[in-house]
Structures are given as structure tokens and as C-alpha cells.
Write an enzyme that holds these catalytic residues in place. Structure first.
Site, PDB file in Angstrom:
ATOM      1  N   TYR A  49       0.830  -1.199   0.000  1.00 29.93           N
ATOM      2  CA  TYR A  49       0.000   0.000   0.000  1.00 29.93           C
ATOM      3  C   TYR A  49       0.870   1.258   0.000  1.00 29.93           C
ATOM      4  O   TYR A  49       1.810   1.392   0.776  1.00 29.93           O
ATOM      5  CB  TYR A  49      -0.904   0.016   1.247  1.00 29.93           C
ATOM      6  CG  TYR A  49      -1.689   1.295   1.389  1.00 29.93           C
ATOM      7  CD1 TYR A  49      -2.776   1.558   0.560  1.00 29.93           C
ATOM      8  CD2 TYR A  49      -1.327   2.253   2.332  1.00 29.93           C
ATOM      9  CE1 TYR A  49      -3.490   2.732   0.677  1.00 29.93           C
ATOM     10  CE2 TYR A  49      -2.030   3.442   2.463  1.00 29.93           C
ATOM     11  CZ  TYR A  49      -3.118   3.674   1.627  1.00 29.93           C
ATOM     12  OH  TYR A  49      -3.812   4.842   1.745  1.00 29.93           O
ATOM     13  N   HIS A  79      -3.567  16.894  -1.771  1.00 32.12           N
ATOM     14  CA  HIS A  79      -4.030  17.012  -0.387  1.00 32.12           C
ATOM     15  C   HIS A  79      -3.539  18.290   0.301  1.00 32.12           C
ATOM     16  O   HIS A  79      -3.822  18.499   1.488  1.00 32.12           O
ATOM     17  CB  HIS A  79      -3.575  15.787   0.419  1.00 32.12           C
ATOM     18  CG  HIS A  79      -4.403  14.570   0.143  1.00 32.12           C
ATOM     19  ND1 HIS A  79      -4.436  13.977  -1.092  1.00 32.12           N
ATOM     20  CD2 HIS A  79      -5.247  13.853   0.941  1.00 32.12           C
ATOM     21  CE1 HIS A  79      -5.247  12.928  -1.061  1.00 32.12           C
ATOM     22  NE2 HIS A  79      -5.753  12.841   0.170  1.00 32.12           N
ATOM     23  N   ASN A 191       1.229  10.483   6.517  1.00 32.21           N
ATOM     24  CA  ASN A 191       0.541   9.520   7.376  1.00 32.21           C
ATOM     25  C   ASN A 191       1.076   9.634   8.790  1.00 32.21           C
ATOM     26  O   ASN A 191       2.166   9.166   9.084  1.00 32.21           O
ATOM     27  CB  ASN A 191       0.816   8.093   6.866  1.00 32.21           C
ATOM     28  CG  ASN A 191      -0.408   7.469   6.244  1.00 32.21           C
ATOM     29  OD1 ASN A 191      -1.486   8.038   6.277  1.00 32.21           O
ATOM     30  ND2 ASN A 191      -0.246   6.298   5.680  1.00 32.21           N
ATOM     31  N   ARG A 291     -10.556  28.235  49.422  1.00 31.72           N
ATOM     32  CA  ARG A 291     -10.242  27.143  50.341  1.00 31.72           C
ATOM     33  C   ARG A 291      -9.973  25.818  49.627  1.00 31.72           C
ATOM     34  O   ARG A 291      -9.273  24.954  50.157  1.00 31.72           O
ATOM     35  CB  ARG A 291     -11.422  26.985  51.321  1.00 31.72           C
ATOM     36  CG  ARG A 291     -11.287  25.838  52.273  1.00 31.72           C
ATOM     37  CD  ARG A 291     -12.248  25.904  53.449  1.00 31.72           C
ATOM     38  NE  ARG A 291     -13.572  26.384  53.173  1.00 31.72           N
ATOM     39  CZ  ARG A 291     -14.684  25.637  53.252  1.00 31.72           C
ATOM     40  NH1 ARG A 291     -14.606  24.359  53.560  1.00 31.72           N
ATOM     41  NH2 ARG A 291     -15.865  26.169  53.027  1.00 31.72           N
TER      42      ARG A 291
END
Length: 508
Positions: A49, A79, A191, A291
Site C-alpha cells: 500500500y 491534499h 501519514n 479554600r
């Protein structure tokens, strides 16, 4: 600083915050080269891949050998589609360092030119143009990291010496050469979780600043009301088993150790009293915002410390896909790029920072409301009541800003929207979470700046300059350098910004 195989979060922050230069250890480069050479041989005649396939839902398409390099360029360019505000330079630098560190693990099969160019960009403070909007944090920060990859191939834009300029021009000026894609440099750069992690590390640094400042301001208010010391005592806080609470109480004791104003209960309320006294003039206990500081800021500190542990694990992890394993002589396909760890931590961090902001807003309200504190004039007004306004105007800003942070504290972690033809059917939204967390942190600095000015005005009103602790005196002195004591009304926004910047430069 020489990088070998692990960066702890403090090393990381020194490089980003203090601009320390980095060097690459020889063993690191050997590891990167071994991974690259293995993948080069292993990928022959195999379907892997992102090397010889399409991406995402188009992974079923085989890419011809002659097109595999162009495939990586296509991925980067297509992209580079972010929009919105550019990320600040420190966050982009942190992103680059995170990407360098994870690629240096030798699990991504990249050429060492990638590592060397990232190093040069970091050392020369050349930061790629990366936008806030784009990533869904599942295949990592694909869109934002594409903008980083775009610069590494010599395209896109960078910020250089305070200016936004074309990468090509800056590379020519600096004598830098773009990388050449060898096998999978495009996908390996894109990635991963490096943008959300980089922003997260900057966020954690700032959250540490806020926590320390909040503790100091809380101590100062306790001094002003001459509170009793038992609520931050070791004996009381040791009875609850939370380390954050105990650490906050310990810091309070340290900061207040030389105060002349903090009182001991046994000197006042644990003495005899007249039977006819049915209503005590002395307050038996303070309001919760004074407090319960260890119990409120303790969870903030515990959450922050765990967030830093997760961030450190992430930046030293292989968050790519596929993962190259030279030892096993194998390539593993999976989902290490998924950003859920960071997304969840950014949501948790923004929630506790919002609570810290809410504490500051309530402490501020206590100081400004004369009916509650019974010590100061309304709005700590040092001028003429009715004619002057004191801190009245800035309270609106603090309230408004706190309300925004409350709204922003809704989690991104559970706002997954399937996309990418439903290939990415559940996503982390980690970068969105980190960016929103940054906004909440920025808001906190604004509210604490208003609180700090009010505290200094309150010290002025009481004339306690010589009685407050050295910690509060330092705060008083530094803020007085920015804003003078005032009784007449004046335009406040420049002073608010000045004190905010002082707090943002606070060294914890």
C-alpha cells in the site's frame, strides 16, 4: 542537542521554546538508511500500500512502476487543501520535530534526505504554511502534513524571518535542496499524528505555565484575606490520596512560607470565646474558590501530567502506515496513524484548563464583590465610588471569555464523521481537538491577566506590599512595571495585553 532514538517532552520543548539547535546521531541515520534499503528491495514484485497502489478507497488500483514516483507527488499536491488561519510558527516547528522523530525510528522506509531537510528547516526557523482546518486525524493529519510535504518538495509557502514567502525563493536564499521522492516519501510524510502531537506539546507547555500562575494567584488572594493555613496544610491534604492535590498544596506552602498575612487557626478560633458570642466576626472558613484550591487544581495537574506522558509516547512512536520492520524483514499494514490518543488528551486538557479559568473567574468575582469579601471597595475601585469604575469594565471581559471556554470544552473526540468514501468510517478529529484546546488555553491567559491586575490593585488598596510573600511580591513588582496603580479611569486593553504577554513568557 543530538537526537538519537528518544526525545522526552522537556527536550522537545527546549528545541521549540528555547530554539535549541538539533544534530542527528550517526546511529539514527544508519537506522533510517537500513529501513530505506530494506523497503527498496522488499517492495519489488509485491503489492504494498502506498508504494505501488492507489490510496485510501482506491488502494485496489495497481500503479505502474514508471508512475510510482509521480504518484507520491500527486498525493502531496492534491491534499495540500487546508484553509483557515495558519498555525503559529511554534506549533509548526513542533510538528516538524515530531515528524522528524517518528520517521527517524526507521519504520517508514524514507530516504535520509527527508530527515536532513527537516533538521535544516527546524534549525533555521523556516516554518511551512500549514492551516488549522483540513485534517480529520484518522490517516493522521493528512491535509496539514501534506502542506509540510509540499515544502519539502520545494513547493508551497513558508514563514521566513517573519514574512510569508514562496518555498522556492527561501530555499534559493538558504541554499537548500528539495527532496526527491524515492519510494514512498509522500505518504510517509503525510501519514501520522505529528500535527496534533506538535500542537499538543505546545499546549502542554502553556498549560503548565497556567497551572503555576493559577497557584500563585490563588496564594496571593489567600494572603489578601488573611486566610488560615490549614486548608493547604500537609496534614489535611495527605488524608486524600491524590498526588496532584498534594503537589498543589505543597506548592502553596512553599509560596506562602514567608508571608506575614497567612494565619494559624489555633491562634484565633481555637482559643476561648465568650458564650454570648452567637455570630462570629472572624470567618470560620473561606469561600470554596479560596479554600479548595488543592482539590480544584490537583485534577488539573494530574491530567496535565498524564497528557504529557501520552504525548511523549506518541512522538516516540511509529505512527505511519504501513510499518517497515527491518528486524522481521516484513511490512505490516495497520492503523498506527489514528489519532484517538491525542484527541482524547486534548479534550481532557481543555476541560481542566477551562476549570482553571472558572476558578480564576470566581476568585476575581470574590475580589470585586464587596458584599462577599467585606474587605475591598466595589470592583476594587481606588477612585471615587460612583464616579470611577475600577475593575468593573474588565470583569465583563473575564466573564465572557470564561463562558466561551465553557462552550468550547465540549469534546471533539466523539464527533467522528465518516468520509473518504467511508474508508475512514471512524476518525479522531485530533487536530481539531488540539486547535480548540489552544484557544481555551489562550482564553485562560486573558482571564488570569485580569485577575492578576485586580490582585495587584487589591494589594495597593490594603497597603500590604511589605507583608505579602516574596512570591506575591515578585508578581506585584512585575505587573506594576506594566500597569501603574490607578484610581482614575483609563483605557485598559493595552495593559491587559501587556500583562497577558508577561504571563505567557512566565518560566515555570
Amino acid at each position: 542537542m543530538k537526537i538519537s532514538n528518544h526525545l522526552d517532552i522537556r527536550d522537545f520543548q527546549r528545541i521549540i521554546i528555547e530554539n535549541e539547535n538539533i544534530e542527528l546521531d550517526d546511529t539514527l541515520l544508519q537506522r533510517v538508511n537500513a529501513s530505506f534499503q530494506f523497503l527498496k528491495e522488499f517492495s519489488k514484485n509485491k503489492v504494498i500500500y502506498g508504494v505501488n497502489t492507489g490510496f485510501g478507497p482506491m488502494a485496489q488500483f495497481k500503479i505502474n512502476d514508471q508512475d510510482t514516483h509521480q504518484l507520491q507527488y500527486n498525493l502531496i499536491r492534491s491534499h495540500s487543501s487546508g484553509i483557515g488561519n495558519p498555525l503559529p510558527a511554534d506549533e509548526v516547528k513542533a510538528c516538524m520535530l515530531a515528524r522528524l522523530n517518528t520517521l527517524s525510528l526507521g519504520r517508514s522506509g524514507v530516504h535520509d534526505s527527508v530527515i536532513n531537510l527537516l533538521k535544516d528547516l527546524i534549525n533555521r526557523n523556516i516554518t511551512p504554511l500549514i492551516f488549522e482546518h483540513g485534517g480529520v486525524g484518522a490517516s493522521g493529519d493528512l491535509v496539514q502534513l501534506a502542506h509540510l510535504a509540499l515544502v519539502l518538495i520545494g513547493e508551497g509557502e513558508v514563514f521566513y524571518k517573519g514574512e510569508r514567502r514562496s518555498t522556492k525563493e527561501v530555499f534559493e536564499t538558504e541554499g537548500l535542496q528539495p527532496i526527491n521522492v524515492e519510494i514512498r516519501e509522500g505518504l510517509a510524510l503525510m501519514n501520522g499524528t505529528s500535527v496534533m502531537s506538535g500542537i499538543g506539546i505546545v499546549n502542554s507547555y502553556k498549560a503548565n505555565q497556567l497551572t503555576e500562575i493559577s497557584i500563585k494567584l490563588s496564594c496571593a488572594i489567600n494572603e489578601l484575606v488573611q486566610a488560615y493555613d490549614d486548608h493547604f496544610s500537609e496534614s489535611l491534604n495527605a488524608t486524600k490520596k491524590h498526588l496532584g492535590q498534594q503537589k498543589v498544596a505543597e506548592k502553596m506552602r512553599s509560596y506562602l512560607s514567608d508571608s506575614k498575612l497567612i494565619r494559624k487557626r489555633e491562634d484565633h478560633l481555637y482559643t476561648s470565646f465568650e458564650e454570648q458570642d452567637k455570630v462570629f466576626k472572624e470567618k470560620v472558613q473561606e469561600y470554596y474558590s479560596l479554600r479548595c484550591v488543592p482539590q480544584i487544581l490537583g485534577p488539573v495537574l494530574d491530567t496535565l501530567e498524564y497528557t504529557e506522558e501520552v504525548l511523549e509516547n506518541e512522538i516516540n512512536s511509529a505512527n505511519d502506515n504501513p510499518i517497515i520492520n527491518v528486524e522481521d524483514q516484513h511490512v505490516y499494514h495497520g492503523g498506527n496513524f489514528h489519532g484517538d490518543y491525542i484527541s482524547l488528551e486534548m479534550d481532557k486538557l481543555k476541560i481542566v484548563v477551562t476549570k482553571l479559568t472558572m476558578l480564576a473567574e470566581r476568585q476575581l468575582n470574590y475580589l470585586l464583590n464587596a458584599k462577599i469579601n467585606e474587605i475591598f471597595p466595589p470592583f476594587v475601585n481606588l477612585g471615587k465610588l460612583g464616579f470611577n469604575f475600577g475593575m468593573q469594565g474588565v470583569q465583563f471581559t473575564a466573564t465572557s471569555t470564561t463562558a466561551e471556554s465553557q462552550m468550547l470544552s465540549n469534546p471533539m473526540y466523539v464527533h467522528s464523521i465518516p468520509n473518504n468514501n467511508d474508508n475512514q468510517d471512524i476518525v479522531s478529529m485530533g487536530t481539531n481537538a488540539a486547535v480548540i484546546c489552544r484557544k481555551v488555553i489562550e482564553n485562560a491567559f486573558e482571564v488570569l491577566a485580569i485577575e492578576a491586575i485586580t490582585i495587584v490593585q487589591a494589594v495597593e488598596y490594603l497597603g500590604f506590599q511589605d507583608k505579602i510573600s516574596s512570591s506575591t511580591k515578585e508578581l506585584y513588582t512585575e505587573i506594576r512595571k506594566i500597569i501603574p496603580a490607578f484610581s482614575e479611569d483609563m483605557v485598559m486593553y493595552p495593559y491587559l495585553e501587556g500583562v497577558k504577554q508577561y504571563l505567557k513568557n512566565y518560566k515555570y
